[in-house]
Write a protein that holds these residues in place. Structure first.
Motif, PDB file in Angstrom:
ATOM      1  N   ILE A 106      -4.445   6.043   9.551  1.00 54.14           N
ATOM      2  CA  ILE A 106      -3.837   5.349   8.413  1.00 54.14           C
ATOM      3  C   ILE A 106      -2.350   5.106   8.686  1.00 54.14           C
ATOM      4  O   ILE A 106      -1.845   4.006   8.468  1.00 54.14           O
ATOM      5  CB  ILE A 106      -4.024   6.159   7.118  1.00 54.14           C
ATOM      6  CG1 ILE A 106      -5.505   6.203   6.746  1.00 54.14           C
ATOM      7  CG2 ILE A 106      -3.200   5.563   5.980  1.00 54.14           C
ATOM      8  CD1 ILE A 106      -5.852   7.195   5.650  1.00 54.14           C
ATOM      9  N   LEU A 160      -5.437  10.061   1.003  1.00 52.34           N
ATOM     10  CA  LEU A 160      -6.041   8.734   1.109  1.00 52.34           C
ATOM     11  C   LEU A 160      -7.232   8.771   2.051  1.00 52.34           C
ATOM     12  O   LEU A 160      -8.266   8.165   1.769  1.00 52.34           O
ATOM     13  CB  LEU A 160      -5.014   7.693   1.567  1.00 52.34           C
ATOM     14  CG  LEU A 160      -5.531   6.259   1.644  1.00 52.34           C
ATOM     15  CD1 LEU A 160      -6.044   5.767   0.287  1.00 52.34           C
ATOM     16  CD2 LEU A 160      -4.445   5.332   2.172  1.00 52.34           C
ATOM     17  N   LEU A 200     -10.883   7.607   1.064  1.00 48.23           N
ATOM     18  CA  LEU A 200     -11.558   6.532   1.794  1.00 48.23           C
ATOM     19  C   LEU A 200     -12.925   6.984   2.287  1.00 48.23           C
ATOM     20  O   LEU A 200     -13.856   6.181   2.370  1.00 48.23           O
ATOM     21  CB  LEU A 200     -10.694   6.054   2.956  1.00 48.23           C
ATOM     22  CG  LEU A 200      -9.463   5.234   2.564  1.00 48.23           C
ATOM     23  CD1 LEU A 200      -8.586   4.982   3.772  1.00 48.23           C
ATOM     24  CD2 LEU A 200      -9.863   3.933   1.894  1.00 48.23           C
ATOM     25  N   MET A 229       0.823   4.047  -2.913  1.00 48.90           N
ATOM     26  CA  MET A 229       0.534   5.442  -2.583  1.00 48.90           C
ATOM     27  C   MET A 229       1.633   6.344  -3.141  1.00 48.90           C
ATOM     28  O   MET A 229       1.342   7.405  -3.696  1.00 48.90           O
ATOM     29  CB  MET A 229       0.408   5.623  -1.068  1.00 48.90           C
ATOM     30  CG  MET A 229      -0.858   5.048  -0.476  1.00 48.90           C
ATOM     31  SD  MET A 229      -0.872   5.157   1.327  1.00 48.90           S
ATOM     32  CE  MET A 229      -0.875   6.938   1.563  1.00 48.90           C
ATOM     33  N   LEU A 247       0.825  -1.212   0.000  1.00 48.95           N
ATOM     34  CA  LEU A 247       0.000   0.000   0.000  1.00 48.95           C
ATOM     35  C   LEU A 247       0.857   1.259   0.000  1.00 48.95           C
ATOM     36  O   LEU A 247       0.576   2.211  -0.727  1.00 48.95           O
ATOM     37  CB  LEU A 247      -0.945   0.009   1.201  1.00 48.95           C
ATOM     38  CG  LEU A 247      -2.168  -0.906   1.100  1.00 48.95           C
ATOM     39  CD1 LEU A 247      -2.977  -0.854   2.393  1.00 48.95           C
ATOM     40  CD2 LEU A 247      -3.032  -0.514  -0.082  1.00 48.95           C
ATOM     41  N   TYR A 256      -1.187  10.491   2.969  1.00 54.52           N
ATOM     42  CA  TYR A 256      -2.121   9.901   3.927  1.00 54.52           C
ATOM     43  C   TYR A 256      -3.367  10.767   4.058  1.00 54.52           C
ATOM     44  O   TYR A 256      -4.474  10.248   4.194  1.00 54.52           O
ATOM     45  CB  TYR A 256      -1.463   9.726   5.295  1.00 54.52           C
ATOM     46  CG  TYR A 256      -0.385   8.651   5.341  1.00 54.52           C
ATOM     47  CD1 TYR A 256      -0.299   7.665   4.382  1.00 54.52           C
ATOM     48  CD2 TYR A 256       0.548   8.635   6.361  1.00 54.52           C
ATOM     49  CE1 TYR A 256       0.681   6.688   4.429  1.00 54.52           C
ATOM     50  CE2 TYR A 256       1.535   7.661   6.426  1.00 54.52           C
ATOM     51  CZ  TYR A 256       1.592   6.691   5.457  1.00 54.52           C
ATOM     52  OH  TYR A 256       2.556   5.720   5.517  1.00 54.52           O
ATOM     53  N   GLU A 305     -11.447   7.513   8.214  1.00 54.01           N
ATOM     54  CA  GLU A 305     -10.048   7.387   8.617  1.00 54.01           C
ATOM     55  C   GLU A 305      -9.421   8.769   8.680  1.00 54.01           C
ATOM     56  O   GLU A 305      -9.884   9.700   8.020  1.00 54.01           O
ATOM     57  CB  GLU A 305      -9.271   6.525   7.621  1.00 54.01           C
ATOM     58  CG  GLU A 305      -9.723   5.089   7.517  1.00 54.01           C
ATOM     59  CD  GLU A 305      -9.391   4.246   8.746  1.00 54.01           C
ATOM     60  OE1 GLU A 305      -8.536   4.662   9.557  1.00 54.01           O
ATOM     61  OE2 GLU A 305      -9.975   3.177   8.878  1.00 54.01           O
ATOM     62  N   CYS A 319      -8.744   0.722   0.352  1.00 49.29           N
ATOM     63  CA  CYS A 319      -7.544   1.425  -0.116  1.00 49.29           C
ATOM     64  C   CYS A 319      -7.278   1.120  -1.579  1.00 49.29           C
ATOM     65  O   CYS A 319      -6.938   2.018  -2.355  1.00 49.29           O
ATOM     66  CB  CYS A 319      -6.333   1.047   0.729  1.00 49.29           C
ATOM     67  SG  CYS A 319      -6.322   1.777   2.371  1.00 49.29           S
TER      68      CYS A 319
END
Length: 79
Positions: A48, A32, A36, A22, A18, A29, A43, A65
């Motif tokens: 994360i 992401l 999400l 990314m 992951l 993060y 999250e 993810c």
């Protein structure tokens, strides 16, 4: 060096995968977490970070993810 248990090894591999995806997608993060949220997961950057650092998270998190990163055609050999 002590060999990790199979569960730990798979967790480490999933986490590393992951993180690498990314990085390839240039997704932070924070980004992401935003993506999400669109998939129904609440999250934060910190949550994360902690999950990926520990290498322990639910399959639902992993699948979300993958969807958030828009990955297609993933094979087990990629992990």
């Amino acid at each position: 060096m002590v060999k990790p248990k199979p569960e730990e090894e798979w967790g480490q591999r999933a986490s590393a995968f992951l993180k690498a995806e990314m990085k390839k997608a240039e997704v932070t993060y924070v980004e992401l977490a935003k993506r999400l949220k669109k998939h129904g997961l609440k999250e934060t950057e910190a949550s994360i970070t902690n999950k990926l650092k520990r290498g322990t998270f639910a399959a639902t998190f992993m699948l979300a993810c993958l969807a958030a990163l828009e990955l297609e055609g993933l094979g087990l050999e990629d992990l």
